[in-house]
Scaffold this motif. Structure first.
Motif, PDB file in Angstrom:
ATOM      1  N   TYR A   3       0.841  -1.186   0.000  1.00 52.26           N
ATOM      2  CA  TYR A   3       0.000   0.000   0.000  1.00 52.26           C
ATOM      3  C   TYR A   3       0.882   1.244   0.000  1.00 52.26           C
ATOM      4  CZ  TYR A   3      -4.154  -2.832   0.977  1.00 52.26           C
ATOM      5  OH  TYR A   3      -5.175  -3.733   0.880  1.00 52.26           O
ATOM      6  N   LEU A   4       0.284   2.358  -0.361  1.00 50.76           N
ATOM      7  CA  LEU A   4       1.032   3.602  -0.440  1.00 50.76           C
ATOM      8  C   LEU A   4       1.568   4.032   0.922  1.00 50.76           C
ATOM      9  CD1 LEU A   4       1.841   5.649  -2.636  1.00 50.76           C
ATOM     10  CD2 LEU A   4      -0.184   6.993  -2.045  1.00 50.76           C
ATOM     11  N   ASP A   5       0.932   3.573   1.999  1.00 52.08           N
ATOM     12  CA  ASP A   5       1.399   3.954   3.334  1.00 52.08           C
ATOM     13  C   ASP A   5       2.293   2.884   3.970  1.00 52.08           C
ATOM     14  OD1 ASP A   5      -0.602   2.110   3.693  1.00 52.08           O
ATOM     15  OD2 ASP A   5      -1.787   3.311   5.103  1.00 52.08           O
ATOM     16  N   TRP A  32       2.294  10.245 -10.340  1.00 45.20           N
ATOM     17  CA  TRP A  32       2.860   9.297  -9.385  1.00 45.20           C
ATOM     18  C   TRP A  32       4.006   9.914  -8.592  1.00 45.20           C
ATOM     19  CZ3 TRP A  32       1.828   5.429  -6.516  1.00 45.20           C
ATOM     20  CH2 TRP A  32       0.895   4.458  -6.890  1.00 45.20           C
ATOM     21  N   ARG A  35       2.389  11.733  -5.827  1.00 42.33           N
ATOM     22  CA  ARG A  35       1.879  10.829  -4.790  1.00 42.33           C
ATOM     23  C   ARG A  35       3.012  10.336  -3.894  1.00 42.33           C
ATOM     24  NH1 ARG A  35      -0.871   7.984  -9.238  1.00 42.33           N
ATOM     25  NH2 ARG A  35      -2.987   8.826  -9.420  1.00 42.33           N
ATOM     26  N   LEU A  36       4.105   9.937  -4.505  1.00 45.79           N
ATOM     27  CA  LEU A  36       5.232   9.428  -3.724  1.00 45.79           C
ATOM     28  C   LEU A  36       5.803  10.501  -2.809  1.00 45.79           C
ATOM     29  CD1 LEU A  36       7.108   7.352  -6.466  1.00 45.79           C
ATOM     30  CD2 LEU A  36       5.514   6.509  -4.732  1.00 45.79           C
ATOM     31  N   ALA A  39       3.462  11.003   0.130  1.00 43.65           N
ATOM     32  CA  ALA A  39       3.533   9.869   1.055  1.00 43.65           C
ATOM     33  C   ALA A  39       4.919   9.716   1.669  1.00 43.65           C
ATOM     34  CB  ALA A  39       3.149   8.583   0.324  1.00 43.65           C
ATOM     35  N   ILE A 264       1.296  -0.957  -6.439  1.00 39.84           N
ATOM     36  CA  ILE A 264       0.979  -0.150  -5.259  1.00 39.84           C
ATOM     37  C   ILE A 264      -0.523   0.105  -5.181  1.00 39.84           C
ATOM     38  CG2 ILE A 264       1.394   2.007  -4.035  1.00 39.84           C
ATOM     39  CD1 ILE A 264       4.096   2.180  -5.363  1.00 39.84           C
ATOM     40  N   LEU A 266      -3.582   2.067  -3.886  1.00 40.42           N
ATOM     41  CA  LEU A 266      -3.839   3.428  -3.415  1.00 40.42           C
ATOM     42  C   LEU A 266      -4.914   3.438  -2.343  1.00 40.42           C
ATOM     43  CD1 LEU A 266      -3.914   5.343  -6.821  1.00 40.42           C
ATOM     44  CD2 LEU A 266      -2.068   5.314  -5.151  1.00 40.42           C
ATOM     45  N   GLU A 270      -7.686   8.273  -2.782  1.00 39.32           N
ATOM     46  CA  GLU A 270      -6.964   8.488  -4.025  1.00 39.32           C
ATOM     47  C   GLU A 270      -7.724   7.901  -5.200  1.00 39.32           C
ATOM     48  OE1 GLU A 270      -4.128   9.804  -5.190  1.00 39.32           O
ATOM     49  OE2 GLU A 270      -3.358  10.706  -3.367  1.00 39.32           O
TER      50      GLU A 270
END
Length: 273
Positions: A3-5, A32, A35-36, A39, A264, A266, A270
């Protein structure tokens, strides 16, 4: 799938991967990248480019707070806030050039490296501007070259390099000569372990690359994205399961996006955007 987290670290090749093979643009990947950044997931540039080239790109990508891997793993560059001793023993560029010149003189090997030509010629080979080609020639621990000889001489050339403590790795456009213990894979493993040491907990690694010189990196990470390349070189990996390896149908940054979309997950907020 992560996951993104999750405690992710992403290692990415540049030319033909995050950057378009023809115009070096990363525009399709920008959502992206945003997003990175939000995060706070480290995006480690892992490339055959020189430190001088990567420093300029890092600034443009707003990644100057992160380490990067240059010259196919022969160099690891740390931000000012880091103080580890570089783990890559490598070989000095001057020593590599000296060895190449001696071998060429002794055996009449037919090749040309960056140290043999002008920025104008490197610009022709690469499609870079001459100022950018000059940055590509500021090498510290590896030498890109083009081989013009026959296969038998090439096999002899490789054996000679091995005896001198050097190795060849295949990039998208060039062969790269560097220390036998250097490579993207060892550099990625060391840097992932350093992140894990600093954080005091396991990390999840994801790598993206398109060329044979990326294979050791892709073997070293938990999740590997093999981006469709503008070449006919095989990209064999020891793993094949979709949970570990994804091969894109798109080139360059479009394939880069495909890879992150695949691996990944989201957050719901998101997905709803």
């Amino acid at each position: 799938m992560p996951y993104l987290d999750d405690p992710l670290i992403i290692f990415t090749d540049l030319d033909g991967s995050l950057l378009d093979h023809h115009d070096y643009s990363w525009e399709p990947a920008q959502p992206w990248l945003d997003r990175l950044a939000t995060a706070q997931i480290p995006l480690i540039l892992t490339t055959s480019k020189t430190s001088a080239e990567v420093a300029a790109l890092q600034s443009a990508l707003q990644l100057t707070h992160l380490p990067f891997i240059a010259e196919n793993g022969a160099m690891i560059h740390f931000p000012a806030s880091w103080r580890p001793e570089s783990p890559v023993p490598g070989a000095r560029y001057a020593d590599i050039r000296h060895t190449l010149e001696e071998l060429r003189h002794r055996y009449d090997f037919e090749f040309r490296g960056f140290g043999d030509v002008t920025p104008k010629q490197v610009a022709i080979w690469t499609g870079l501007s001459e100022p950018d080609a000059a940055l590509a020639m500021q090498r510290e621990a590896s030498e890109p070259l083009i081989w013009f000889g026959n296969d038998l001489d090439f096999s002899h050339f490789k054996k000679c390099l091995t005896r001198e403590g050097l190795a060849l790795t295949r990039g998208g456009r060039f062969w790269h000569v560097m220390g036998v213990d250097a490579g993207k894979g060892p550099a990625v493993q060391w840097l992932a372990a350093e992140y894990q040491r600093q954080r005091g907990k396991p990390v999840i690694t994801l790598g993206l690359g398109d060329g044979p010189n990326d294979i050791s990196m892709l073997e070293a990470v938990d999740h590997a994205v093999v981006i469709k390349g503008h070449h006919d070189h095989a990209m064999p990996l020891s793993r094949h399961h979709a949970s570990q390896v994804f091969r894109t149908s798109e080139f360059g940054p479009h394939g880069w996006v495909q890879g992150l979309d695949h691996f990944i997950t989201l957050p719901a907020r998101e997905i709803q955007k």
